[in-house]
Design a protein around this motif. Sequence first.
Motif, PDB file in Angstrom:
ATOM      1  N   LEU A 184       8.544   3.265   8.665  1.00 52.00           N
ATOM      2  CA  LEU A 184       9.308   2.639   7.982  1.00 52.00           C
ATOM      3  C   LEU A 184       8.791   2.912   6.264  1.00 52.00           C
ATOM      4  O   LEU A 184       9.886   2.849   5.435  1.00 52.00           O
ATOM      5  CB  LEU A 184       9.460   1.055   7.921  1.00 52.00           C
ATOM      6  N   ALA A 185       7.687   2.987   6.028  1.00 52.95           N
ATOM      7  CA  ALA A 185       7.210   3.129   4.849  1.00 52.95           C
ATOM      8  C   ALA A 185       7.373   4.359   4.171  1.00 52.95           C
ATOM      9  O   ALA A 185       7.571   4.689   3.023  1.00 52.95           O
ATOM     10  CB  ALA A 185       5.427   2.748   4.640  1.00 52.95           C
ATOM     11  N   ALA A 186       7.751   5.504   5.135  1.00 60.78           N
ATOM     12  CA  ALA A 186       8.026   7.100   4.481  1.00 60.78           C
ATOM     13  C   ALA A 186       9.517   7.358   5.016  1.00 60.78           C
ATOM     14  O   ALA A 186      10.071   8.300   4.274  1.00 60.78           O
ATOM     15  CB  ALA A 186       6.976   7.839   5.309  1.00 60.78           C
ATOM     16  N   ARG A 197      -4.741  -5.191   5.571  1.00 63.39           N
ATOM     17  CA  ARG A 197      -5.958  -4.771   4.732  1.00 63.39           C
ATOM     18  C   ARG A 197      -5.539  -3.332   4.023  1.00 63.39           C
ATOM     19  O   ARG A 197      -4.564  -2.693   4.581  1.00 63.39           O
ATOM     20  CB  ARG A 197      -6.997  -4.554   5.669  1.00 63.39           C
ATOM     21  N   GLY A 198      -6.195  -3.248   2.804  1.00 63.08           N
ATOM     22  CA  GLY A 198      -6.055  -2.017   1.984  1.00 63.08           C
ATOM     23  C   GLY A 198      -5.910  -2.467   0.626  1.00 63.08           C
ATOM     24  O   GLY A 198      -5.807  -3.472   0.380  1.00 63.08           O
ATOM     25  N   GLU A 212      -1.303   0.464  -0.726  1.00 65.07           N
ATOM     26  CA  GLU A 212      -0.976   0.493   0.680  1.00 65.07           C
ATOM     27  C   GLU A 212      -0.300  -0.626   1.117  1.00 65.07           C
ATOM     28  O   GLU A 212       0.538  -0.633   1.871  1.00 65.07           O
ATOM     29  CB  GLU A 212      -2.291   0.662   1.457  1.00 65.07           C
ATOM     30  N   LEU A 213      -0.671  -1.918   0.797  1.00 68.11           N
ATOM     31  CA  LEU A 213      -0.100  -2.979   0.997  1.00 68.11           C
ATOM     32  C   LEU A 213       1.305  -3.069   0.562  1.00 68.11           C
ATOM     33  O   LEU A 213       2.303  -3.615   1.401  1.00 68.11           O
ATOM     34  CB  LEU A 213      -0.776  -4.190   0.584  1.00 68.11           C
ATOM     35  N   THR A 214       1.560  -2.718  -0.486  1.00 73.02           N
ATOM     36  CA  THR A 214       2.869  -2.542  -0.875  1.00 73.02           C
ATOM     37  C   THR A 214       3.896  -1.802  -0.126  1.00 73.02           C
ATOM     38  O   THR A 214       4.889  -1.907   0.118  1.00 73.02           O
ATOM     39  CB  THR A 214       2.952  -2.156  -2.405  1.00 73.02           C
ATOM     40  N   ARG A 215       3.327  -0.462   0.101  1.00 76.71           N
ATOM     41  CA  ARG A 215       4.156   0.537   1.123  1.00 76.71           C
ATOM     42  C   ARG A 215       4.561  -0.159   2.228  1.00 76.71           C
ATOM     43  O   ARG A 215       5.589  -0.169   2.670  1.00 76.71           O
ATOM     44  CB  ARG A 215       3.208   1.960   1.113  1.00 76.71           C
ATOM     45  N   GLY A 218      -2.451 -15.642  -4.058  1.00 73.42           N
ATOM     46  CA  GLY A 218      -3.602 -15.483  -4.570  1.00 73.42           C
ATOM     47  C   GLY A 218      -4.557 -13.841  -4.465  1.00 73.42           C
ATOM     48  O   GLY A 218      -5.538 -13.831  -4.880  1.00 73.42           O
ATOM     49  N   GLY A 219      -3.462 -13.118  -4.174  1.00 74.68           N
ATOM     50  CA  GLY A 219      -3.977 -11.687  -3.751  1.00 74.68           C
ATOM     51  C   GLY A 219      -3.125 -10.701  -3.390  1.00 74.68           C
ATOM     52  O   GLY A 219      -2.010 -11.274  -3.356  1.00 74.68           O
ATOM     53  N   PRO A 220      -3.381  -9.510  -3.603  1.00 69.73           N
ATOM     54  CA  PRO A 220      -2.384  -8.271  -3.050  1.00 69.73           C
ATOM     55  C   PRO A 220      -1.547  -8.539  -2.027  1.00 69.73           C
ATOM     56  O   PRO A 220      -0.424  -8.256  -1.826  1.00 69.73           O
ATOM     57  CB  PRO A 220      -3.320  -7.148  -3.428  1.00 69.73           C
ATOM     58  N   TYR A 221      -2.261  -8.972  -0.707  1.00 72.25           N
ATOM     59  CA  TYR A 221      -1.660  -9.205   0.372  1.00 72.25           C
ATOM     60  C   TYR A 221      -0.392 -10.033   0.313  1.00 72.25           C
ATOM     61  O   TYR A 221       0.697  -9.793   0.476  1.00 72.25           O
ATOM     62  CB  TYR A 221      -2.633  -9.710   1.546  1.00 72.25           C
ATOM     63  N   GLY A 222      -0.815 -11.347  -0.297  1.00 72.93           N
ATOM     64  CA  GLY A 222       0.113 -12.336  -0.387  1.00 72.93           C
ATOM     65  C   GLY A 222       1.216 -11.943  -1.152  1.00 72.93           C
ATOM     66  O   GLY A 222       2.735 -12.130  -1.236  1.00 72.93           O
TER      67      GLY A 222
END
Length: 322
Positions: free
Chosen positions: A43-45, A71-72, A76-79, A128-132
Amino acid sequence: MRVLLIGANGYLGRFVADRLLADPAVQLTALGRGDDADVRFDLAAGSPGALTRFLDAVHPQVVVNCAGATRGGARELTRHNTVAVATVCEGLRRSGCGARLVHLGCGAEYGPSQPGSSTAEDAVPRPGGPYGVSKLAATELVLNSGLDAVVLRVFSPTGPGTPAGSPLGRLAEALRRAMQSGDGELKLGGLGVQRDFVDVRDVARAVHAAALSAAQGVINIGSGRAVRLRDAAAVLARVAGYGGALHELDGPPGAMVRGLIGHQRTDSEHHAPAVPVHPYPDGCGSWQQADVRTARDRLGWRPRIGLEESLADIWMEAACRI
């Protein structure tokens, strides 16, 4: 009912697949990046157009999205958490299948909350972070897609299959090593946070209920009760049969995890290994507890599996590595 499950090989997806396959009325097709998926698709590509062609061929009535990365780095999390969901939404909009979308969000989308409070679906998200942030962006894409869609915001999933790198997974591994080496004392850090743990099998039940319902918007999936990680550690040690002492590195002076029976240490035990302190990875601060009344009212769902049973299953898997 034809269901397309995305991310069937992930931690949550495996249990969702089992739950859906147990329903004789469900015809399940798995889409993912692994070789064992019915259809391989990244899905990311991949492009929305390619996904649309597949949707038109299979014509599912429900699409369940359990895919994502925990993780990442931010890129990477956005992709995997945001771009991938944009592909799903656009593919469904272009398709003529008219499928309902059940998307798994995360309690980390809310970010830190006031100790003692329960977070309801109308709370303003402040991850509070990139994952969220990446998961919240995906939720916003789903909610504004114009699709028949529901987002299940899963709080802290636990139970069988819990990743070894998660906080509870690390606790189980630390206990396994202590018991294997005969250490009578285990020093642990990062046990002060309180989280709303929900068993992964209860999450799967919620997904099944959401697939069959007409509910839309955001629905919290949790136990409705925050548990301090040090208390979970005490229960985990008890179900493991660990008779040693657990000392909390970052607690009050001389703090010992409650619920364990200490004993007089030998000289060799004065040098017990210390488990490194890791911040809880979800960016939600010291406290998180879900308000789960919406899940009860709109899905007819309540958690059934208690934390002790979840922890016993985590330990059973860890013990098999001895």
